[in-house]
Design a protein around this motif. Structure first.
Motif, PDB file in Angstrom:
ATOM      1  N   GLY A  89      40.900  31.187  37.659  1.00 18.88           N
ATOM      2  CA  GLY A  89      40.647  30.233  38.735  1.00 18.88           C
ATOM      3  C   GLY A  89      40.395  30.927  40.062  1.00 18.88           C
ATOM      4  N   LEU A  90      41.173  31.974  40.344  1.00 17.47           N
ATOM      5  CA  LEU A  90      41.001  32.726  41.584  1.00 17.47           C
ATOM      6  C   LEU A  90      39.651  33.441  41.600  1.00 17.47           C
ATOM      7  N   VAL A  91      39.290  34.102  40.505  1.00 18.63           N
ATOM      8  CA  VAL A  91      38.020  34.833  40.434  1.00 18.63           C
ATOM      9  C   VAL A  91      36.840  33.873  40.595  1.00 18.63           C
ATOM     10  N   THR A  92      36.920  32.717  39.973  1.00 19.43           N
ATOM     11  CA  THR A  92      35.864  31.720  40.080  1.00 19.43           C
ATOM     12  C   THR A  92      35.684  31.262  41.522  1.00 19.43           C
ATOM     13  N   ALA A  93      36.796  30.955  42.175  1.00 19.04           N
ATOM     14  CA  ALA A  93      36.730  30.524  43.575  1.00 19.04           C
ATOM     15  C   ALA A  93      36.196  31.643  44.467  1.00 19.04           C
ATOM     16  N   TYR A  94      36.654  32.862  44.217  1.00 19.83           N
ATOM     17  CA  TYR A  94      36.206  33.998  45.025  1.00 19.83           C
ATOM     18  C   TYR A  94      34.700  34.201  44.877  1.00 19.83           C
ATOM     19  N   SER A  95      34.191  34.052  43.658  1.00 22.10           N
ATOM     20  CA  SER A  95      32.756  34.169  43.424  1.00 22.10           C
ATOM     21  C   SER A  95      31.996  33.129  44.246  1.00 22.10           C
ATOM     22  N   GLY A  96      32.506  31.906  44.253  1.00 25.08           N
ATOM     23  CA  GLY A  96      31.871  30.845  45.031  1.00 25.08           C
ATOM     24  C   GLY A  96      31.909  31.118  46.524  1.00 25.08           C
ATOM     25  N   LEU A  97      33.041  31.615  47.001  1.00 23.56           N
ATOM     26  CA  LEU A  97      33.168  31.926  48.426  1.00 23.56           C
ATOM     27  C   LEU A  97      32.231  33.066  48.826  1.00 23.56           C
ATOM     28  N   LEU A  98      32.086  34.065  47.954  1.00 20.15           N
ATOM     29  CA  LEU A  98      31.141  35.147  48.237  1.00 20.15           C
ATOM     30  C   LEU A  98      29.717  34.621  48.302  1.00 20.15           C
ATOM     31  N   SER A  99      29.370  33.722  47.382  1.00 22.76           N
ATOM     32  CA  SER A  99      28.022  33.141  47.370  1.00 22.76           C
ATOM     33  C   SER A  99      27.744  32.370  48.652  1.00 22.76           C
ATOM     34  N   GLU A 100      28.779  31.708  49.175  1.00 19.96           N
ATOM     35  CA  GLU A 100      28.647  30.934  50.416  1.00 19.96           C
ATOM     36  C   GLU A 100      28.805  31.805  51.664  1.00 19.96           C
ATOM     37  N   ARG A 101      29.113  33.069  51.456  1.00 20.75           N
ATOM     38  CA  ARG A 101      29.362  34.013  52.561  1.00 20.75           C
ATOM     39  C   ARG A 101      30.546  33.575  53.422  1.00 20.75           C
ATOM     40  N   ARG A 102      31.525  32.907  52.795  1.00 14.60           N
ATOM     41  CA  ARG A 102      32.750  32.518  53.502  1.00 14.60           C
ATOM     42  C   ARG A 102      33.756  33.648  53.405  1.00 14.60           C
ATOM     43  N   PRO A 103      34.376  34.017  54.512  1.00 15.53           N
ATOM     44  CA  PRO A 103      35.315  35.139  54.483  1.00 15.53           C
ATOM     45  C   PRO A 103      36.613  34.821  53.745  1.00 15.53           C
ATOM     46  N   VAL A 104      37.090  35.797  53.015  1.00 18.52           N
ATOM     47  CA  VAL A 104      38.394  35.735  52.368  1.00 18.52           C
ATOM     48  C   VAL A 104      39.210  36.863  52.982  1.00 18.52           C
ATOM     49  N   ASP A 105      40.383  36.517  53.496  1.00 18.63           N
ATOM     50  CA  ASP A 105      41.190  37.488  54.207  1.00 18.63           C
ATOM     51  C   ASP A 105      42.085  38.314  53.295  1.00 18.63           C
ATOM     52  N   LEU A 106      42.528  37.715  52.171  1.00 18.81           N
ATOM     53  CA  LEU A 106      43.512  38.379  51.331  1.00 18.81           C
ATOM     54  C   LEU A 106      43.612  37.645  50.003  1.00 18.81           C
ATOM     55  N   ALA A 107      43.936  38.390  48.932  1.00 14.19           N
ATOM     56  CA  ALA A 107      44.233  37.798  47.632  1.00 14.19           C
ATOM     57  C   ALA A 107      45.643  38.229  47.236  1.00 14.19           C
ATOM     58  N   ILE A 108      46.496  37.255  46.929  1.00 20.53           N
ATOM     59  CA  ILE A 108      47.852  37.523  46.444  1.00 20.53           C
ATOM     60  C   ILE A 108      47.846  37.160  44.958  1.00 20.53           C
ATOM     61  N   ILE A 109      48.155  38.147  44.117  1.00 19.90           N
ATOM     62  CA  ILE A 109      47.971  37.954  42.680  1.00 19.90           C
ATOM     63  C   ILE A 109      49.221  38.367  41.910  1.00 19.90           C
ATOM     64  N   ASP A 110      49.692  37.470  41.043  1.00 19.54           N
ATOM     65  CA  ASP A 110      50.758  37.796  40.093  1.00 19.54           C
ATOM     66  C   ASP A 110      50.120  38.645  38.993  1.00 19.54           C
ATOM     67  N   LEU A 111      50.897  39.515  38.363  1.00 18.67           N
ATOM     68  CA  LEU A 111      50.338  40.359  37.306  1.00 18.67           C
ATOM     69  C   LEU A 111      50.329  39.674  35.945  1.00 18.67           C
ATOM     70  N   ASN A 112      51.385  38.946  35.616  1.00 19.10           N
ATOM     71  CA  ASN A 112      51.495  38.308  34.303  1.00 19.10           C
ATOM     72  C   ASN A 112      51.202  36.824  34.409  1.00 19.10           C
ATOM     73  N   MET A 113      49.997  36.443  33.963  1.00 16.58           N
ATOM     74  CA  MET A 113      49.579  35.036  33.994  1.00 16.58           C
ATOM     75  C   MET A 113      48.805  34.726  32.726  1.00 16.58           C
ATOM     76  N   PRO A 114      48.767  33.453  32.348  1.00 19.33           N
ATOM     77  CA  PRO A 114      47.935  33.076  31.194  1.00 19.33           C
ATOM     78  C   PRO A 114      46.453  33.119  31.562  1.00 19.33           C
ATOM     79  N   VAL A 115      45.604  33.032  30.604  1.00 19.44           N
ATOM     80  CA  VAL A 115      44.148  32.992  30.714  1.00 19.44           C
ATOM     81  C   VAL A 115      43.580  34.331  31.192  1.00 19.44           C
ATOM     82  N   MET A 116      43.930  34.760  32.417  1.00 20.84           N
ATOM     83  CA  MET A 116      43.468  36.043  32.940  1.00 20.84           C
ATOM     84  C   MET A 116      44.596  36.653  33.759  1.00 20.84           C
TER      85      MET A 116
END
Length: 195
Positions: A89-116
């Motif tokens: 979900g995070l990667v998908t949103a980040y891809s969309g934000l990059l396409s829109e050229r919207r800035p992302v300041d930081l990504a906080i990510i847990d290591l152990n999660m389902p799906v990815m």
């Protein structure tokens, strides 16, 4: 709705693909017709945000994610916070934000999660940045995983990246304290205006 003729790059298929358009939760989602991967998420007209940048959070615990989102808003570390229960979900949103050229300041990510998991998501983020010729977003891993040599090597390969241990104590108050510590770390490391 299937869109013929227009194509988008699909990270999963590693090629330009046709896509479907879905309207969901005030968003317009573009998904690969072959694998279903979300290629882009766009806000529908009238729901557009005027905020400058945002922090993305991938955390499978709704409780922990909610605490982080609330503290980020309370401490005014970012004007926009987007939370996801897995790395995809995070990667998908980040891809969309990059396409829109919207800035992302930081990504906080847990290591152990389902799906990815967190490292797979972080590697996908770096691949998207290369593809879009975008500046690297700082990544902070917030997890109960021990910071061993393997973790340190992977973080070095994903630089700029940091790690804060969220602890393993099930007491909600202790978790709140660890999240508060994380917010202090972010404020110190990246500064209020830089996050």
């Amino acid at each position: 709705m299937f869109v013929m003729g227009d194509t988008r790059y699909c990270l999963c298929c590693d090629e330009e693909v046709s896509y479907n358009v879905l309207e969901r939760n005030e968003n317009r989602e573009l998904t690969c017709i072959y694998c279903g991967f979300t290629l882009d998420v766009q806000q529908t007209p009238g729901a557009a945000s005027t905020r400058r940048g945002c922090i993305l959070i991938a955390e499978d615990s709704k409780f922990t994610r909610k605490i982080m989102e609330d503290l980020i808003k309370d401490k005014e570390l970012a004007s926009d916070v987007m939370g996801f229960d897995d790395g995809l979900g995070l990667v998908t949103a980040y891809s969309g934000l990059l396409s829109e050229r919207r800035p992302v300041d930081l990504a906080i990510i847990d290591l152990n999660m389902p799906v990815m998991d967190g490292f797979t998501a972080a590697r996908a983020i770096r691949a998207l940045e290369v593809q879009h010729k975008a500046e690297k977003v700082p990544i902070v891993f917030f997890s109960a995983v021990k910071a061993d040599e393997n973790l340190k090597k992977q973080m070095a390969a994903l630089d700029p990246a940091g790690y804060v241990n969220k602890g393993s104590d099930p007491d909600p108050e202790k978790l709140v304290d660890r999240v508060d510590y994380l917010m202090g770390y972010l404020a110190d490391r990246y500064g209020r205006g830089a996050v």
